[in-house]
Design a protein around this motif. Structure first.
Motif, PDB file in Angstrom:
ATOM      1  N   ARG A  81      37.721  44.082  36.429  1.00 13.68           N
ATOM      2  CA  ARG A  81      36.330  43.753  36.080  1.00 13.68           C
ATOM      3  C   ARG A  81      36.081  42.247  36.236  1.00 13.68           C
ATOM      4  O   ARG A  81      35.048  41.825  36.748  1.00 13.68           O
ATOM      5  N   GLU A  84      35.985  41.185  39.841  1.00 14.06           N
ATOM      6  CA  GLU A  84      34.747  41.621  40.506  1.00 14.06           C
ATOM      7  C   GLU A  84      33.566  40.707  40.188  1.00 14.06           C
ATOM      8  O   GLU A  84      32.504  40.813  40.813  1.00 14.06           O
ATOM      9  N   GLN A  86      31.864  40.501  37.263  1.00 16.71           N
ATOM     10  CA  GLN A  86      30.822  41.149  36.473  1.00 16.71           C
ATOM     11  C   GLN A  86      30.158  40.154  35.523  1.00 16.71           C
ATOM     12  O   GLN A  86      30.797  39.223  35.040  1.00 16.71           O
ATOM     13  N   GLY A  87      28.857  40.363  35.251  1.00 15.00           N
ATOM     14  CA  GLY A  87      28.157  39.526  34.293  1.00 15.00           C
ATOM     15  C   GLY A  87      28.739  39.703  32.902  1.00 15.00           C
ATOM     16  O   GLY A  87      29.428  40.699  32.627  1.00 15.00           O
ATOM     17  N   ASP A  88      28.452  38.762  32.020  1.00 13.72           N
ATOM     18  CA  ASP A  88      29.074  38.789  30.689  1.00 13.72           C
ATOM     19  C   ASP A  88      28.786  40.076  29.926  1.00 13.72           C
ATOM     20  O   ASP A  88      29.689  40.677  29.345  1.00 13.72           O
ATOM     21  N   GLU A  90      27.816  43.058  31.064  1.00 14.05           N
ATOM     22  CA  GLU A  90      28.448  44.200  31.729  1.00 14.05           C
ATOM     23  C   GLU A  90      29.954  44.191  31.509  1.00 14.05           C
ATOM     24  O   GLU A  90      30.566  45.232  31.240  1.00 14.05           O
ATOM     25  N   LEU A  91      30.543  42.998  31.584  1.00 15.38           N
ATOM     26  CA  LEU A  91      31.991  42.872  31.413  1.00 15.38           C
ATOM     27  C   LEU A  91      32.429  43.278  30.011  1.00 15.38           C
ATOM     28  O   LEU A  91      33.304  44.136  29.847  1.00 15.38           O
ATOM     29  N   GLY A  94      31.715  46.844  29.115  1.00 14.61           N
ATOM     30  CA  GLY A  94      32.645  47.697  29.853  1.00 14.61           C
ATOM     31  C   GLY A  94      34.023  47.722  29.225  1.00 14.61           C
ATOM     32  O   GLY A  94      34.667  48.779  29.136  1.00 14.61           O
TER      33      GLY A  94
END
Length: 226
Positions: A81, A84, A86-88, A90-91, A94
């Motif tokens: 993650r 990739e 990912q934005g904070d 989303e990260l 997730g």
């Protein structure tokens, strides 16, 4: 009429039967409360054969954690993650959802963790030094980078990482160890997003916090800004 001979199972199949039986017994009775005689009986073998596969009860417990619970997989998914980009929101949402889903699929995991910590310090120390510490270090390193980017506040990165994961673990414990699920149920994705938002609102520096003319903004707007 010839007598049918019992079907012999392969060594890997027998080992899997031992691990499955051990996972159930250890999660229910703990390390100290489970005897090797009980383990052998549950696996349908004698103790001598049990010790042929696993040198002692501690090594069997460790194998249950490593092989049945797939330790280390969560850290690998978190690393992917981060890689990739990912934005904070989303990260972190997730990561939280991944932890909750993993414990949902393997409900014995938290009980095994707790028993190892309360009953045998050597297993608990081995678990922490081999897996847990690396998980926290990866997350703390990412938090440190976000601090350097000027996005996160200047706080101890390791404590921040432990604080976030602690929120997720404690929710799981309240629901599934302490009995909270009998009174309230929560959809894992909603829990993950809520905890991520709470944590991020405390972590994002004052200069970077989103605002809309002084009014509150929705979670989706916050997520987009993060």
């Amino acid at each position: 009429m010839p007598v049918a001979r019992p079907t012999r199972i392969s060594a890997p199949e027998r080992k899997e039967k031992i691990l499955a039986a051990a996972e159930e017994l250890f999660a229910r009775k703990g390390f100290a409360g489970t005897t090797t005689r009980e383990l052998a009986l549950a696996a349908g073998i004698n103790e001598a054969l049990l010790f042929r596969h696993f040198g002692n009860k501690e090594e069997l417990y460790w194998a249950v954690l490593e092989q049945r619970c797939k330790l280390g997989e969560g850290r690998k998914r978190m690393e992917r993650r981060i890689e990739e980009g990912q934005g904070d929101f989303e990260l972190f949402a997730g990561i939280a959802e991944d932890i909750l889903e993993r414990h949902r699929q393997t409900p014995e995991l938290m009980r095994l963790f707790l028993f190892s910590a309360l009953e045998t310090h050597s297993l608990s120390d081995r678990l922490f030094s081999t897996y847990t510490t690396h998980f926290y270090e990866v997350l703390a390193k990412h938090i440190e980078k976000r601090k350097q980017d000027g996005i996160f506040r200047d706080v101890d990165s390791m404590l921040a990482a432990r604080g976030f994961i602690g929120m997720v673990f404690y929710h799981h414990m309240v629901q599934n160890i302490f009995g909270g699920r009998h009174y309230q149920t929560f959809e894992p994705k909603r829990v993950a997003e809520t905890l991520a938002e709470i944590w991020l609102r405390g972590m994002v520096s004052e200069e970077k916090k989103p605002s809309k003319n002084g009014h509150k903004i929705s979670k989706l707007e916050t997520a987009a800004t993060f």
